[in-house]
Design a protein around this motif. Structure first.
Motif, PDB file in Angstrom:
ATOM      1  N   TYR A  36     -10.717   2.143  30.847  1.00  0.00           N
ATOM      2  CA  TYR A  36      -9.336   2.529  30.575  1.00  0.00           C
ATOM      3  C   TYR A  36      -8.558   2.546  31.883  1.00  0.00           C
ATOM      4  N   THR A  37      -7.320   2.106  31.843  1.00  0.00           N
ATOM      5  CA  THR A  37      -6.451   2.209  33.012  1.00  0.00           C
ATOM      6  C   THR A  37      -5.846   3.611  33.042  1.00  0.00           C
ATOM      7  N   ALA A  38      -5.233   3.972  34.155  1.00  0.00           N
ATOM      8  CA  ALA A  38      -4.607   5.288  34.268  1.00  0.00           C
ATOM      9  C   ALA A  38      -3.480   5.439  33.249  1.00  0.00           C
ATOM     10  N   ASP A  39      -2.733   4.364  33.020  1.00  0.00           N
ATOM     11  CA  ASP A  39      -1.646   4.416  32.043  1.00  0.00           C
ATOM     12  C   ASP A  39      -2.177   4.620  30.626  1.00  0.00           C
ATOM     13  N   GLU A  40      -3.303   3.985  30.293  1.00  0.00           N
ATOM     14  CA  GLU A  40      -3.906   4.177  28.969  1.00  0.00           C
ATOM     15  C   GLU A  40      -4.413   5.603  28.795  1.00  0.00           C
ATOM     16  N   ILE A  41      -4.985   6.157  29.853  1.00  0.00           N
ATOM     17  CA  ILE A  41      -5.489   7.529  29.790  1.00  0.00           C
ATOM     18  C   ILE A  41      -4.343   8.499  29.547  1.00  0.00           C
ATOM     19  N   GLU A  42      -3.227   8.267  30.214  1.00  0.00           N
ATOM     20  CA  GLU A  42      -2.058   9.128  30.015  1.00  0.00           C
ATOM     21  C   GLU A  42      -1.472   8.943  28.608  1.00  0.00           C
ATOM     22  N   LYS A  43      -1.349   7.703  28.170  1.00  0.00           N
ATOM     23  CA  LYS A  43      -0.759   7.406  26.868  1.00  0.00           C
ATOM     24  C   LYS A  43      -1.619   7.955  25.721  1.00  0.00           C
ATOM     25  N   THR A  67      -1.017  13.073  34.589  1.00  0.00           N
ATOM     26  CA  THR A  67      -0.231  11.837  34.624  1.00  0.00           C
ATOM     27  C   THR A  67      -1.054  10.715  35.252  1.00  0.00           C
ATOM     28  N   ALA A  68      -0.640   9.502  34.998  1.00  0.00           N
ATOM     29  CA  ALA A  68      -1.302   8.341  35.590  1.00  0.00           C
ATOM     30  C   ALA A  68      -1.176   8.384  37.113  1.00  0.00           C
ATOM     31  N   ARG A  69      -0.033   8.845  37.584  1.00  0.00           N
ATOM     32  CA  ARG A  69       0.198   8.926  39.034  1.00  0.00           C
ATOM     33  C   ARG A  69      -0.784   9.882  39.699  1.00  0.00           C
ATOM     34  N   TRP A  70      -0.993  11.059  39.097  1.00  0.00           N
ATOM     35  CA  TRP A  70      -1.932  12.037  39.654  1.00  0.00           C
ATOM     36  C   TRP A  70      -3.340  11.471  39.666  1.00  0.00           C
ATOM     37  N   LEU A  71      -3.740  10.820  38.564  1.00  0.00           N
ATOM     38  CA  LEU A  71      -5.083  10.264  38.448  1.00  0.00           C
ATOM     39  C   LEU A  71      -5.331   9.189  39.511  1.00  0.00           C
ATOM     40  N   LYS A  72      -4.362   8.311  39.726  1.00  0.00           N
ATOM     41  CA  LYS A  72      -4.494   7.281  40.755  1.00  0.00           C
ATOM     42  C   LYS A  72      -4.574   7.898  42.143  1.00  0.00           C
ATOM     43  N   LYS A  73      -3.741   8.902  42.397  1.00  0.00           N
ATOM     44  CA  LYS A  73      -3.729   9.566  43.703  1.00  0.00           C
ATOM     45  C   LYS A  73      -5.086  10.212  43.995  1.00  0.00           C
ATOM     46  N   GLU A  74      -5.653  10.871  43.000  1.00  0.00           N
ATOM     47  CA  GLU A  74      -6.960  11.517  43.174  1.00  0.00           C
ATOM     48  C   GLU A  74      -8.078  10.488  43.357  1.00  0.00           C
TER      49      GLU A  74
END
Length: 99
Positions: free
Chosen positions: A38-45, A52-59
């Motif tokens: 799953y991409t970060a956007d899919e996880i958020e959606k 958020t997708a942004r937080w997940l990518k940052k971490e």
């Protein structure tokens, strides 16, 4: 994958119980859900994690959460999503006092 469940058979040398140190010859079920990324956007959606997708990518870039990085893309399997969720679990301190 054409079917949801496929099995991978390891080369059989000796027969052993599943879960023992020598799992040679054990049959491991492989499901589509276990290998789907799953991409970060899919996880958020899909709301698989409350972030958020942004937080997940940052971490993930800071290497504070598990992820898979292939071809410059960040993705997560269900077991990694569950591990992230469990990282932030908290247990109660003790019984509450009543007034």
């Amino acid at each position: 994958m054409s079917t949801l469940v496929k099995e991978i058979k390891a080369p059989a040398r000796t027969k052993a119980k599943v879960g023992s140190k020598s799992d040679v010859g054990a049959v491991v079920p492989l499901t589509e859900a276990a290998v789907r990324h799953y991409t970060a956007d899919e996880i958020e959606k899909l709301r698989l994690l409350p972030c958020t997708a942004r937080w997940l990518k940052k971490e993930a870039y800071a290497r504070r959460v598990p992820f898979t990085g292939v071809a410059g893309k960040l993705t997560w399997r269900l077991d990694q999503i569950l591990a992230i969720s469990q990282m932030f679990d908290s247990a109660p301190i003790g019984p509450r006092r009543t007034a």
